[in-house]
Design a protein around this motif. Structure first.
Motif, PDB file in Angstrom:
ATOM      1  N   TYR A 242       2.326  -4.237  -5.934  1.00 10.96           N
ATOM      2  CA  TYR A 242       2.334  -4.816  -4.585  1.00 10.96           C
ATOM      3  C   TYR A 242       2.566  -3.757  -3.507  1.00 10.96           C
ATOM      4  O   TYR A 242       2.484  -4.052  -2.328  1.00 10.96           O
ATOM      5  N   TRP A 248      -5.924  -2.873  -4.222  1.00  9.73           N
ATOM      6  CA  TRP A 248      -6.270  -4.014  -3.370  1.00  9.73           C
ATOM      7  C   TRP A 248      -7.597  -3.811  -2.646  1.00  9.73           C
ATOM      8  O   TRP A 248      -7.921  -2.707  -2.210  1.00  9.73           O
ATOM      9  N   LEU A 256      -1.929  -8.706   2.478  1.00 12.26           N
ATOM     10  CA  LEU A 256      -0.594  -8.388   1.958  1.00 12.26           C
ATOM     11  C   LEU A 256       0.323  -7.831   3.054  1.00 12.26           C
ATOM     12  O   LEU A 256       1.517  -8.145   3.085  1.00 12.26           O
ATOM     13  N   ALA A 262       5.988  -9.938  -3.006  1.00 14.93           N
ATOM     14  CA  ALA A 262       6.123  -8.954  -4.075  1.00 14.93           C
ATOM     15  C   ALA A 262       6.047  -9.588  -5.463  1.00 14.93           C
ATOM     16  O   ALA A 262       6.337  -8.948  -6.468  1.00 14.93           O
ATOM     17  N   GLU A 285      -4.347 -11.418  -4.898  1.00 11.76           N
ATOM     18  CA  GLU A 285      -3.457 -10.911  -5.953  1.00 11.76           C
ATOM     19  C   GLU A 285      -4.172 -10.872  -7.298  1.00 11.76           C
ATOM     20  O   GLU A 285      -4.019  -9.916  -8.075  1.00 11.76           O
TER      21      GLU A 285
END
Ligand code: AVJ
Ligand code: FE
Length: 441
Positions: A242, A248, A256, A262, A285
């Motif tokens: 994260y 990503w 995010l 997280a 995610e």
């Protein structure tokens, strides 16, 4: 036997099937409200979702609109409810002022009594598709009610925990750059050989967006045997997934930063959940995790072929295991368990290609945008599917532990914005080539 008596018998059968399905569906809907307090009934738990009490009134409203007004030609029942319970009436933020449960019970019962009396003489052979639509409409709202209730319980629990454990959010070091080994890439996968399959569904129960059944050719690909588990996903969290932009998509990283989380929404780090699927992740995610393990999300076609295609017969199966009605021996559905189950809990639910847990347990995000199949025709109204063919919604497949039995099948298509995490969604991964880094394509 004359043609006439044959026809009569079949419309009698249709009536009985419809009546029983509506009755069973309603029992499940009302069971969700047992012991509910008025605050929970009317509170909006999240801006994207209406209060559960609203969904209940909307179920009655929709049934009355289509069957009593449009089909039977009766004047509107309870016209004072129109603005509140129509899908295009009040904005979601103004739906907290619903009548109490007893009043909505009365609304549901009054509508249902008239509907069942209409059903006795209705031309069901011509209307069959509409009746099936309405059963699935109530079924789908039933699932929304179930996850909104879970969301409210979750919020209460979080507040409770915060009182005892100050800032309990998982603390991971963003410096852990030891991301070279990706053990979770080595989970069991199934090879799906290149070839055509039949996607979509033409049956009377199929919703507009499932039509028409059509041939799709796919190159060979591999897809995970099981949905991604909490144990596997924990590696991503602990490796600083994260905190690392590398995994990503640009949109995902932007999401995010604006929504700093997280861990998944419905997350527990207790090892009892290790073998359960991840639940409560946004599409972003899911996509980031897939890149982390050198994979990608399957397209909707890849997911559906793995779930439904029987290469031996050259025919699609309605359900991964065949044609038998879904029940709690085949998958985790219909609030039977009330939460997720381990991903290997239903060996009888396996697909012809050997994929497990495809239906029930958690919805699975796919790489595909929600879009129309060729020759799409809206039914019964534009706003059911067509409004959402906007390049902003991702397709989910498979259903969750809260999906009702009439709204679960391999061709069923669900859709949400990629940022939504409140639905009961997880995912599984795919690759095109066993030895290539698919995250790079
Ligand atoms: C397909 C679940 C996204 O709940 O918004 C219910 C289904 N459409 N009433 C939704 C639906 C109209 C829809 N989803
Ligand atoms: Fe609706």
């Amino acid at each position: 036997m004359s043609q006439n008596s044959g026809t009569k018998a079949s419309s009698l059968q249709i009536r009985e099937t419809i009546r029983e399905a509506m009755h069973q569906c309603r029992i499940g809907t009302l069971a969700l409200f047992e012991g509910i307090d008025d605050t929970t009934f009317r509170r909006q738990a999240h801006p994207e979702f209406s209060p559960v009490g609203w969904h209940l009134g909307h179920i009655a409203y929709t049934e009355a609109l289509w069957l009593l007004q449009r089909c039977a030609g009766l004047p509107p029942l309870f016209p004072e409810y129109h603005r509140l319970f129509a899908a295009d009436g009040l904005p979601k933020s103004e739906r907290e002022n619903v009548p109490p449960l007893t009043e909505i019970h009365h609304y549901l019962n009054t509508v249902r009594t008239q509907v069942f009396s209409y059903l006795e003489t209705a031309p069901v052979e011509q209307q069959e598709r509409l009746w099936h639509f309405l059963i699935q409409h109530e079924s789908q709202h039933g699932e929304t009610i179930a996850f909104v209730l879970q969301l409210q319980r979750w919020h209460l629990l979080e507040r409770h925990q915060e009182m005892w454990v100050q800032g309990s959010a998982v603390n991971v070091s963003s410096s852990s750059s030891s991301v070279s080994s990706v053990p979770s890439r080595d989970v069991e996968m199934r090879e799906i050989p290149a070839g055509e399959f039949m996607m979509g569904n033409d049956s009377i129960e199929a919703l507009d967006n499932e039509r028409s059944r059509h041939r799709v050719y796919l190159d060979t690909y591999w897809i995970d045997r099981y949905p991604v588990t909490c144990r596997q996903y924990r590696e991503f969290i602990e490796a600083g997934g994260y905190q690392n932009e590398r995994w990503w998509s640009p949109d995902g990283w932007k999401w995010l930063q604006e929504n700093p989380v997280a861990q998944p929404l419905y997350w527990s780090s207790a090892s009892t959940w290790d073998n359960h699927p991840v639940c409560g992740v946004s599409w972003y995610e899911a996509d980031a995790y897939a890149r982390f393990v050198g994979k990608r999300l399957p397209t909707e076609a890849e997911w559906e072929k793995a779930a439904s295609w029987d290469a031996a017969t050259g025919q699609p199966r309605t359900y991964p295991w065949g044609q038998e009605t879904p029940d709690s021996h085949r998958c985790n559905l219909d609030n039977c368990v009330g939460q997720t189950t381990p991903v290997n809990a239903y060996p009888l639910g396996q697909s012809a290609y050997g994929c497990d847990d495809m239906l029930g347990n958690v919805w699975e995000w796919t790489a595909s945008w929600f879009d129309a199949y060729e020759g799409f025709v809206s039914y019964p109204y534009r706003g059911y599917s067509q409004t959402y063919f906007d390049g902003q919604h991702r397709v989910l497949k498979g259903g969750s532990w809260a999906t009702r039995p009439r709204a679960i099948r391999s061709s069923f298509r669900n859709w949400y914005y990629p940022s939504i995490r409140q639905i009961l969604a997880g995912f599984r991964c795919a690759i095109s080539q066993p030895d290539s880094g698919d995250s790079m394509i």
